[in-house]
Write a protein that holds these residues in place. Structure first.
Motif, mmCIF file in Angstrom:
data_model
loop_
_atom_site.group_PDB
_atom_site.id
_atom_site.type_symbol
_atom_site.label_atom_id
_atom_site.label_comp_id
_atom_site.label_asym_id
_atom_site.label_seq_id
_atom_site.Cartn_x
_atom_site.Cartn_y
_atom_site.Cartn_z
ATOM 1 N N ASP A 73 35.482 -28.312 -55.682
ATOM 2 C CA ASP A 73 35.971 -29.318 -54.236
ATOM 3 C C ASP A 73 34.890 -30.494 -54.312
ATOM 4 O OD1 ASP A 73 33.247 -28.425 -53.772
ATOM 5 O OD2 ASP A 73 33.689 -27.004 -52.003
ATOM 6 N N GLU A 74 34.953 -31.319 -53.279
ATOM 7 C CA GLU A 74 34.322 -32.463 -53.424
ATOM 8 C C GLU A 74 32.883 -32.396 -53.381
ATOM 9 O OE1 GLU A 74 35.212 -31.133 -49.250
ATOM 10 O OE2 GLU A 74 36.368 -31.419 -50.935
ATOM 11 N N GLN A 75 32.205 -31.088 -53.139
ATOM 12 C CA GLN A 75 30.979 -30.989 -53.097
ATOM 13 C C GLN A 75 30.455 -30.443 -54.359
ATOM 14 O OE1 GLN A 75 28.613 -32.203 -50.685
ATOM 15 N NE2 GLN A 75 30.314 -33.091 -49.891
ATOM 16 N N SER A 77 31.472 -27.473 -55.782
ATOM 17 C CA SER A 77 31.401 -26.145 -55.913
ATOM 18 C C SER A 77 32.649 -25.546 -56.442
ATOM 19 C CB SER A 77 31.451 -25.600 -54.442
ATOM 20 O OG SER A 77 30.199 -25.966 -53.611
ATOM 21 N N HIS A 104 17.940 -33.036 -51.832
ATOM 22 C CA HIS A 104 18.824 -32.210 -51.458
ATOM 23 C C HIS A 104 18.091 -30.950 -51.050
ATOM 24 C CE1 HIS A 104 22.862 -30.239 -52.080
ATOM 25 N NE2 HIS A 104 22.065 -29.346 -52.599
ATOM 26 N N ASP A 108 21.494 -28.691 -46.935
ATOM 27 C CA ASP A 108 22.625 -29.168 -47.707
ATOM 28 C C ASP A 108 23.366 -27.948 -48.308
ATOM 29 O OD1 ASP A 108 22.024 -32.112 -47.062
ATOM 30 O OD2 ASP A 108 20.459 -31.810 -48.292
ATOM 31 N N GLU A 109 22.599 -27.116 -48.903
ATOM 32 C CA GLU A 109 23.266 -26.027 -49.823
ATOM 33 C C GLU A 109 23.873 -24.878 -48.844
ATOM 34 O OE1 GLU A 109 22.675 -25.044 -53.596
ATOM 35 O OE2 GLU A 109 23.596 -26.438 -52.739
ATOM 36 N N ARG A 112 26.998 -26.607 -47.656
ATOM 37 C CA ARG A 112 27.959 -26.619 -48.767
ATOM 38 C C ARG A 112 28.494 -25.330 -49.076
ATOM 39 N NH1 ARG A 112 27.895 -24.902 -54.063
ATOM 40 N NH2 ARG A 112 25.862 -24.362 -53.864
ATOM 41 N N ARG A 115 31.084 -24.077 -46.208
ATOM 42 C CA ARG A 115 32.399 -24.770 -46.203
ATOM 43 C C ARG A 115 33.218 -24.169 -47.470
ATOM 44 N NH1 ARG A 115 28.973 -30.075 -44.815
ATOM 45 N NH2 ARG A 115 29.177 -29.918 -42.389
#
Length: 255
Positions: A73-75, A77, A104, A108-109, A112, A115
């Motif tokens: 995905d955009e992160q 993952s 980070h 943030d984790e 992420r 989602r």
């Protein structure tokens, strides 16, 4: 040892479960080691003392090269895991792999992972806000542990990391898989500091949804029910002869 950072993804699942179910303290919860902290309110993840690999390596009897996700995905993952028991465990392993360093942080984790890997029915803005607030508090505790002011990046060479090194499938069907995960967590407070490590185990349930595996509160609840009256597996490192007796399958690099 301060363990909240490395346990953050595991705790996220259990925090979500508690929020959705209105649950109190889980009867199988084991308290983190003194000085530890967790953004979760309940759960089955269990910390173990720091462990060093024995001189005499005992080859694990069971190995698995878990499949990779087809995309990210955009992160960043991984996603798109195959519809199989190993595909489900591969998703769980990806969801429980964490890296906190530099700017980070834990929050943030947590967001992420939330989602990327939680089922749609288990997500809401309210829960996301609660997870964010818990992550912010955990980041503050980590900053104090490492001797910096909250809001500052971690010192050079400092990090919190975790990755799954073993698993045991509890139940599986075409659309649902539950498993114990054995997680290795490490912490380093700076470039000149020694790395400290320990192990966690956690119980996770996943369902096949929309062409991929997702962790869900319902599947995790059924995994907990399946373990009622049974002993939790011993936390032992791959290479220890007790690893085989405990029933773990070791994980090789993904194929």
């Amino acid at each position: 040892m301060w363990i909240a950072g490395a346990a953050l993804v595991i705790m996220l699942v259990l925090t979500l479960y508690a929020v959705l179910r209105g649950a109190g303290e889980d009867p199988k919860t084991e308290t983190p080691a003194k000085g530890g902290a967790s953004p979760s309110v309940s759960g089955t993840a269990s910390p173990a003392p720091t462990y060093e690999q024995p001189e005499d390596w005992t080859e694990p009897e069971r190995w698995s090269a878990l499949p990779r996700g087809k995309s990210q995905d955009e992160q960043g993952s991984p996603k798109g895991f195959p519809k199989s028991a190993e595909g489900a465990v591969a998703m769980m392993a990806a969801a429980n792999a964490s890296r906190v360093e530099g700017d980070h942080g834990i929050v943030d984790e947590q967001l992420r992972t939330y989602r990327a890997y939680m089922g749609a029915e288990d997500t809401s803005e309210t829960i996301a806000e609660q997870i964010e607030l818990a992550g912010i508090e955990a980041d503050k505790r980590l900053a104090r542990e490492m001797g910096i002011r909250p809001g500052q990046p971690l010192p050079a060479g400092a990090y919190l990391r975790s990755h799954v090194v073993g698993y045991q499938i509890i139940e599986e069907s075409g659309a649902e898989v539950s498993a114990w995960l054995l997680v290795r967590q490490v912490q380093k407070s700076g470039e000149m500091s020694p790395e400290k490590g320990s192990y966690l185990r956690t119980l996770v349930g996943a369902q096949w949804m929309g062409g991929d595996w997702k962790m869900t509160a319902d599947a995790t609840a059924r995994a907990q029910e399946a373990m009622e009256g049974k002993s939790d597996p011993e936390m032992v490192a791959p290479g220890d002869e007790a690893f085989n007796a405990a029933g773990w399958t070791a994980i090789r690099e993904a194929s």
